[in-house]
Design a protein around this motif. Structure first.
Motif, short mmCIF file in Angstrom:
data_model
loop_
_atom_site.label_atom_id
_atom_site.label_comp_id
_atom_site.label_asym_id
_atom_site.label_seq_id
_atom_site.Cartn_x
_atom_site.Cartn_y
_atom_site.Cartn_z
N CYS A 1 46.13 13.93 74.62
CA CYS A 1 45.43 15.21 74.48
C CYS A 1 46.13 15.98 73.36
O CYS A 1 47.12 15.50 72.82
CB CYS A 1 45.35 16.00 75.78
N MET B 1 41.58 12.90 75.74
CA MET B 1 41.14 14.04 76.53
C MET B 1 41.05 15.26 75.63
O MET B 1 41.94 16.10 75.61
CB MET B 1 42.13 14.30 77.67
N GLY B 2 40.01 15.32 74.84
CA GLY B 2 39.79 16.50 74.02
C GLY B 2 40.55 16.57 72.71
O GLY B 2 40.73 17.65 72.19
N ASP C 1 37.05 8.23 76.69
CA ASP C 1 37.21 9.67 76.49
C ASP C 1 36.89 10.34 77.81
O ASP C 1 35.75 10.26 78.29
CB ASP C 1 36.28 10.18 75.38
N TRP C 2 37.91 10.95 78.40
CA TRP C 2 37.73 11.66 79.66
C TRP C 2 37.50 13.13 79.33
O TRP C 2 38.40 13.81 78.86
CB TRP C 2 38.95 11.52 80.55
N ARG C 3 36.31 13.60 79.56
CA ARG C 3 35.98 15.01 79.31
C ARG C 3 36.38 15.82 80.53
O ARG C 3 35.77 15.71 81.59
CB ARG C 3 34.49 15.15 79.01
#
Length: 140
Positions: A14, A86-87, A102-104
Motif C-alpha cells: 500500500c 491495496m490502493g 488488487d484488494w480494494r
C-alpha cells in the motif's frame, strides 16, 4: 525422497505501509506460520505504523508496535510469487509473470480505531481466502 515444495511468497503493498499492508502481512504470518514467506512494503512509506491500526490489531491478539514501514523495492516484487496491492495505483512496479491481486479496501489513514476494525476484519477474511487459494491450511 523428494524435496519439499518451495513455500509461496506474498508481498502486500500500500502507499504508506502503515495500515492495510501491515495488517495483511501480520494476519498471513500468524495464520500461515512458516509455510508462507510474507513481505509488506509501501511506495511512499510513513515513519510509523498507524496507531489506530496498532490498537485494532492488538485487539485481535497481534502486536504491530515494533513494526516499521518499509520502502517498496523492485527486488521485493521480483522475489514474491503473489503481489497484493491495496490502493497504490500506478506507483507499484509490475513485472511480467507475477500474480497480482488488487484488494480494494478503505484506507485507515486518519481514521480512529472504530473505523479501522471493519477494515481489519475484511483483511483477515481475505487473507484466509488467499491461504485457501494457495493450498496452505490456516492455523490459529
Amino acid at each position: 525422497m523428494s524435496a519439499a515444495a518451495p513455500r509461496p511468497s506474498v508481498l502486500f503493498v500500500c502507499v504508506h505501509n502503515a495500515g492495510r499492508s501491515q495488517m495483511a502481512a501480520a494476519f498471513l504470518a500468524r495464520l500461515a506460520g512458516d509455510r508462507v514467506e510474507v513481505r509488506s512494503a509501501g511506495s511512499a512509506p510513513a515513519e510509523t505504523v498507524n496507531p489506530a491500526v496498532v490498537e485494532a490489531m492488538h485487539e485481535a491478539g497481534i502486536d504491530l508496535s515494533a513494526e516499521t514501514p518499509k520502502i517498496l523495492t523492485p527486488e521485493a516484487v521480483q522475489a514474491s510469487d503473489v503481489v497484493i496491492t491495496m490502493g497504490c495505483g500506478d506507483t507499484c512496479p509490475v513485472f511480467p509473470g507475477k500474480r497480482y491481486l488488487d484488494w480494494r479496501l478503505d484506507d485507515p489513514a486518519g481514521q480512529g480505531v472504530d473505523a479501522v476494525r471493519p477494515i481489519r476484519d475484511a483483511i483477515e477474511q481475505r487473507v484466509r481466502g488467499l491461504l485457501a487459494e494457495l493450498g496452505v491450511p490456516a492455523g490459529a
